[in-house]
Design a protein around this motif. Sequence first.
Motif, short mmCIF file in Angstrom:
data_model
loop_
_atom_site.label_atom_id
_atom_site.label_comp_id
_atom_site.label_asym_id
_atom_site.label_seq_id
_atom_site.Cartn_x
_atom_site.Cartn_y
_atom_site.Cartn_z
N LYS A 21 120.61 -8.10 19.99
CA LYS A 21 120.49 -7.06 19.19
C LYS A 21 119.12 -7.16 18.43
O LYS A 21 118.36 -5.92 18.14
CB LYS A 21 121.77 -7.00 18.09
CG LYS A 21 123.05 -6.69 18.74
CD LYS A 21 124.23 -6.97 17.68
CE LYS A 21 125.36 -6.70 18.30
NZ LYS A 21 126.73 -6.88 17.34
N ARG A 22 118.79 -8.44 18.11
CA ARG A 22 117.49 -8.50 17.41
C ARG A 22 116.42 -8.04 18.35
O ARG A 22 115.29 -7.41 17.87
CB ARG A 22 117.23 -10.05 17.19
CG ARG A 22 115.97 -10.30 16.55
CD ARG A 22 115.87 -9.68 14.89
NE ARG A 22 114.55 -10.11 14.36
CZ ARG A 22 114.29 -11.17 13.76
NH1 ARG A 22 115.09 -12.05 13.59
NH2 ARG A 22 113.02 -11.23 13.08
N LYS A 23 116.39 -8.41 19.71
CA LYS A 23 115.35 -8.05 20.65
C LYS A 23 115.10 -6.53 20.63
O LYS A 23 113.99 -5.93 20.76
CB LYS A 23 115.73 -8.49 22.01
CG LYS A 23 114.44 -8.22 22.80
CD LYS A 23 114.78 -8.93 24.43
CE LYS A 23 113.76 -8.50 25.13
NZ LYS A 23 113.21 -7.15 25.36
N ALA A 24 116.36 -5.67 20.56
CA ALA A 24 116.50 -4.28 20.93
C ALA A 24 115.67 -3.64 19.49
O ALA A 24 114.97 -3.02 19.70
CB ALA A 24 117.82 -3.79 20.86
N GLN A 26 113.33 -5.08 17.38
CA GLN A 26 111.98 -5.59 17.72
C GLN A 26 111.17 -4.75 18.66
O GLN A 26 110.05 -4.24 18.40
CB GLN A 26 111.90 -7.08 17.90
CG GLN A 26 112.15 -8.16 16.84
CD GLN A 26 111.42 -7.85 15.54
OE1 GLN A 26 111.71 -7.40 14.66
NE2 GLN A 26 110.06 -7.98 15.78
N ASP A 27 111.84 -4.46 19.75
CA ASP A 27 111.33 -3.87 20.90
C ASP A 27 111.05 -2.34 20.20
O ASP A 27 110.19 -1.49 20.64
CB ASP A 27 112.17 -3.64 22.25
CG ASP A 27 112.34 -4.90 22.77
OD1 ASP A 27 111.24 -5.91 22.57
OD2 ASP A 27 113.09 -5.21 23.81
N ALA A 28 112.01 -1.61 19.73
CA ALA A 28 111.90 -0.39 19.07
C ALA A 28 111.02 -0.18 18.03
O ALA A 28 110.07 0.74 18.01
CB ALA A 28 113.48 0.24 18.57
N GLU A 29 110.79 -1.28 17.33
CA GLU A 29 109.83 -1.20 16.29
C GLU A 29 108.35 -1.45 16.88
O GLU A 29 107.47 -0.66 16.50
CB GLU A 29 109.90 -2.62 15.17
CG GLU A 29 109.10 -2.76 14.31
CD GLU A 29 109.14 -1.72 13.09
OE1 GLU A 29 108.18 -1.68 12.28
OE2 GLU A 29 110.21 -1.10 13.13
N VAL A 30 108.10 -2.24 17.87
CA VAL A 30 106.87 -2.19 18.53
C VAL A 30 106.58 -0.84 19.35
O VAL A 30 105.32 -0.49 19.21
CB VAL A 30 106.78 -3.64 19.49
CG1 VAL A 30 105.63 -3.33 20.41
CG2 VAL A 30 106.93 -4.77 18.80
N ALA A 31 107.58 -0.53 19.81
CA ALA A 31 107.15 0.94 20.77
C ALA A 31 106.82 2.12 19.79
O ALA A 31 106.09 3.07 20.08
CB ALA A 31 108.53 1.27 21.50
N SER A 32 107.33 1.91 18.61
CA SER A 32 107.06 3.02 17.25
C SER A 32 105.67 3.17 17.10
O SER A 32 104.89 4.19 16.28
CB SER A 32 107.92 2.90 16.37
OG SER A 32 107.53 1.84 15.52
N THR A 34 102.04 3.51 17.73
CA THR A 34 101.02 4.12 18.65
C THR A 34 99.67 4.11 18.44
O THR A 34 98.76 4.50 19.15
CB THR A 34 101.62 5.41 18.90
OG1 THR A 34 101.43 5.99 18.07
CG2 THR A 34 102.93 5.37 19.57
#
Length: 207
Positions: A21-24, A26-32, A34
């Motif tokens: 859940k933490r990875k999901a 973090q991945d969403a945060e990084v992807a945001s 740009t």
Amino acid sequence: MSTTPTPVTDDAERHKSKMAKRKAVQDAEVASKTIEKGVLLVHTGPGKGKSTAAFGLALRALGHGWRIGVVQFIKGAWQTGERDALMRFGDQVSWHTMGEGFTWETQDKARDIAAATRAFAKARELMADPTIRLLILDELNIALRYDYLPVDEVVEALRNRRSDLHVVVTGRNAKPELMAIADGVTDMGAVKHHFAAGIKAQEGIEF
């Protein structure tokens, strides 16, 4: 034979689920994120390590093959480990020690203003050099604190620098105007300093 999961197995599964859940997140945060641009970073505060952190970034940049510039506004031309180490990178480093020592050493404000003016002229020159990707303006905050340079002029130059140039400004007492335009500000606190316990500045630690 019992098939009831052991407490250790339950703990491992809970940890795995929590980290997934933490990875999901973090991945969403990084992807945001740009935007890609040159950033202005300010290292300030009473704690030790402001210039040290900047030179750590310099080493990282050099490892990526970048060309970097360094302008030292206050520090005199004494021998330092960071200068000797970074100069080994040859043409990748453009190093300029422009100060004549701290104000309590020179005891001459006109002389300090002249030195800071020359240093800022060199900084402008490096900002205009398209081969420089990271520029460290070491102790610029000190020059601004003592009004050796007009803060509005410095802020304007940094705000209008080319878009791909990263700049790091170090020194205590950063001006509010500078922090306002910075992309990142780190205020290093002085929790404990060995100097207060009578331990002198030492080679490899302070210089």
